[in-house]
Design an enzyme around this catalytic site. Sequence first.
Site, mmCIF file in Angstrom:
data_model
loop_
_atom_site.group_PDB
_atom_site.id
_atom_site.type_symbol
_atom_site.label_atom_id
_atom_site.label_comp_id
_atom_site.label_asym_id
_atom_site.label_seq_id
_atom_site.Cartn_x
_atom_site.Cartn_y
_atom_site.Cartn_z
ATOM 1 N N GLY A 159 0.825 -1.211 0.000
ATOM 2 C CA GLY A 159 0.000 0.000 0.000
ATOM 3 C C GLY A 159 0.853 1.252 0.000
ATOM 4 O O GLY A 159 0.673 2.149 -0.841
ATOM 5 N N GLY A 179 6.417 -7.228 -19.883
ATOM 6 C CA GLY A 179 5.431 -6.142 -19.972
ATOM 7 C C GLY A 179 4.114 -6.521 -19.335
ATOM 8 O O GLY A 179 4.089 -7.044 -18.229
ATOM 9 N N GLU A 233 -2.846 -6.958 1.517
ATOM 10 C CA GLU A 233 -1.998 -7.124 2.700
ATOM 11 C C GLU A 233 -2.680 -6.610 3.965
ATOM 12 O O GLU A 233 -2.055 -6.518 5.013
ATOM 13 C CB GLU A 233 -0.651 -6.409 2.511
ATOM 14 C CG GLU A 233 0.324 -7.197 1.644
ATOM 15 C CD GLU A 233 1.694 -6.566 1.561
ATOM 16 O OE1 GLU A 233 2.653 -7.307 1.265
ATOM 17 O OE2 GLU A 233 1.837 -5.337 1.749
ATOM 18 N N ASP A 258 4.380 -2.675 -7.492
ATOM 19 C CA ASP A 258 3.867 -1.518 -6.746
ATOM 20 C C ASP A 258 4.086 -0.230 -7.542
ATOM 21 O O ASP A 258 3.212 0.635 -7.592
ATOM 22 C CB ASP A 258 4.566 -1.404 -5.389
ATOM 23 C CG ASP A 258 4.219 -2.570 -4.476
ATOM 24 O OD1 ASP A 258 3.172 -3.197 -4.706
ATOM 25 O OD2 ASP A 258 4.989 -2.845 -3.552
ATOM 26 N N ARG A 266 16.703 0.735 -9.500
ATOM 27 C CA ARG A 266 17.065 1.314 -8.207
ATOM 28 C C ARG A 266 16.792 0.322 -7.096
ATOM 29 O O ARG A 266 15.917 -0.528 -7.228
ATOM 30 C CB ARG A 266 16.205 2.540 -7.953
ATOM 31 C CG ARG A 266 16.430 3.592 -8.968
ATOM 32 C CD ARG A 266 15.240 4.458 -8.974
ATOM 33 N NE ARG A 266 15.505 5.622 -9.772
ATOM 34 C CZ ARG A 266 14.902 6.774 -9.596
ATOM 35 N NH1 ARG A 266 14.012 6.915 -8.644
ATOM 36 N NH2 ARG A 266 15.185 7.782 -10.366
HETATM 37 P P1 ADP Z 1 5.395 -7.877 -9.486
HETATM 38 O O1 ADP Z 1 6.493 -7.029 -8.945
HETATM 39 O O2 ADP Z 1 4.079 -7.662 -8.807
HETATM 40 O O3 ADP Z 1 5.744 -9.332 -9.616
HETATM 41 P P2 ADP Z 1 5.875 -7.634 -12.332
HETATM 42 O O4 ADP Z 1 7.157 -8.329 -12.103
HETATM 43 O O5 ADP Z 1 4.905 -8.262 -13.257
HETATM 44 O O6 ADP Z 1 5.109 -7.332 -10.965
HETATM 45 O O7 ADP Z 1 6.234 -6.154 -12.836
HETATM 46 C C1 ADP Z 1 5.256 -5.145 -12.969
HETATM 47 C C2 ADP Z 1 5.606 -4.299 -14.166
HETATM 48 O O8 ADP Z 1 6.911 -3.726 -13.967
HETATM 49 C C3 ADP Z 1 5.705 -5.050 -15.482
HETATM 50 O O9 ADP Z 1 4.438 -5.140 -16.100
HETATM 51 C C4 ADP Z 1 6.671 -4.171 -16.266
HETATM 52 O O10 ADP Z 1 5.980 -3.060 -16.807
HETATM 53 C C5 ADP Z 1 7.619 -3.661 -15.177
HETATM 54 N N1 ADP Z 1 8.805 -4.529 -15.071
HETATM 55 C C6 ADP Z 1 9.028 -5.512 -14.172
HETATM 56 N N2 ADP Z 1 10.216 -6.116 -14.396
HETATM 57 C C7 ADP Z 1 10.769 -5.486 -15.454
HETATM 58 C C8 ADP Z 1 11.994 -5.620 -16.184
HETATM 59 N N3 ADP Z 1 12.894 -6.568 -15.858
HETATM 60 N N4 ADP Z 1 12.221 -4.795 -17.229
HETATM 61 C C9 ADP Z 1 11.319 -3.842 -17.572
HETATM 62 N N5 ADP Z 1 10.147 -3.674 -16.925
HETATM 63 C C10 ADP Z 1 9.859 -4.470 -15.886
#
Ligand code: ADP
Length: 325
Positions: A44, A236, A142, A272, A307
């Site tokens: 959150g 993506g 959560e 997030d 980051r």
């Molecule tokens: P979570 O952190 O909930 O597992 P995701 O891993 O699906 O979520 O990531 C959320 C979004 O962050 C993705 O849809 C994408 O837009 C971006 N993202 C995550 N990992 C990458 C990456 N390695 N490179 C570029 N974009 C990323």
Amino acid sequence: MSTQPRVVVVGSYNHDHIWRVDRFPRAGETRLGNDFQVGAGGKGFNQAVASRRQGADTLFVGAIGDDHVGASARRIAEEAELDCRWQVASNRPTAATCVLVDGEGRNEIVVNPAANEALSPAFVAGQADALGAGGVLLVQMETPLATVREALRLAGEAGMVRVLNPAPVHADADASLLAQCDVLTPNETEFAQLLVQLGGRSLDADQLAGTGDAALHALCRTLAVPTVIVTLGAHGCFVSHADAGGTHGDDASYYRVAAEAVRPVDTTGAGDAFNGALAAAMLRLAGQSLRTMVAAAGRAAALSTERRGASAAMATLDEVRKRFS
Ligand code: ADP
């Protein structure tokens, strides 16, 4: 009732303890860490900070304990210029997490939910003056499900767009909960889990990125939420609308949005960053297509992976513009 449309995030605050290791320890193994940091997290709070940094007037509603960790939560929120309304749980500590990040930027997390479990429907109902038409409510799982339901109910009455990030999937999440949402934003694992939990389908989350678009759309539709956005990490995300001709200004009922090419050092909080930035984009880019908003959220999320940390990794609008101009 609030007059200016804003993003309201109802959810968790966690005090993160983050260790960096070359690789995760095996059961029974002790490893030396390379670095240790404390920071503010919780899905959150992270999403609220992400939304704030993406320029939206944002309110965070959450719970902390009556302890020094709760006091630092208030200070961190002030530094982030994030408007907050805190429920103070007298009998529980502020929630804390243990996060391990390995040399490849992957993470393993243990959470002690503590005060987050005390965030009550009554406290949320007491904040109804902050909800208002044209705004966006963003919730996760959560905090107690009854609180999530109450927030969704009040936001529906107030005429807000209701976004549910079903993370982590609660065992009691059911069709009646999803019926309260306008937009659902699971990641691959959460999507597979919801399909199992609600539809009795057995599905391997790893197969999703390779699943054909029409099949993915059909799976999304079984969840019966008007718009489902499945985030697929470096692949993506996939957007699916109930309306055959698309909606929210989109011209297609389903499509993929590619991820930005970045060099991730820590993917903690990518989801997030995406959710907070999506909520902010819904206000900032109001009137434009959802595809445009999702692309903006993807840029903010991609930058956050370059980051370290959770809320600390969230990017400002300026930073995103400079990085992807
Ligand atoms: P979570 O952190 O909930 O597992 P995701 O891993 O699906 O979520 O990531 C959320 C979004 O962050 C993705 O849809 C994408 O837009 C971006 N993202 C995550 N990992 C990458 C990456 N390695 N490179 C570029 N974009 C990323």
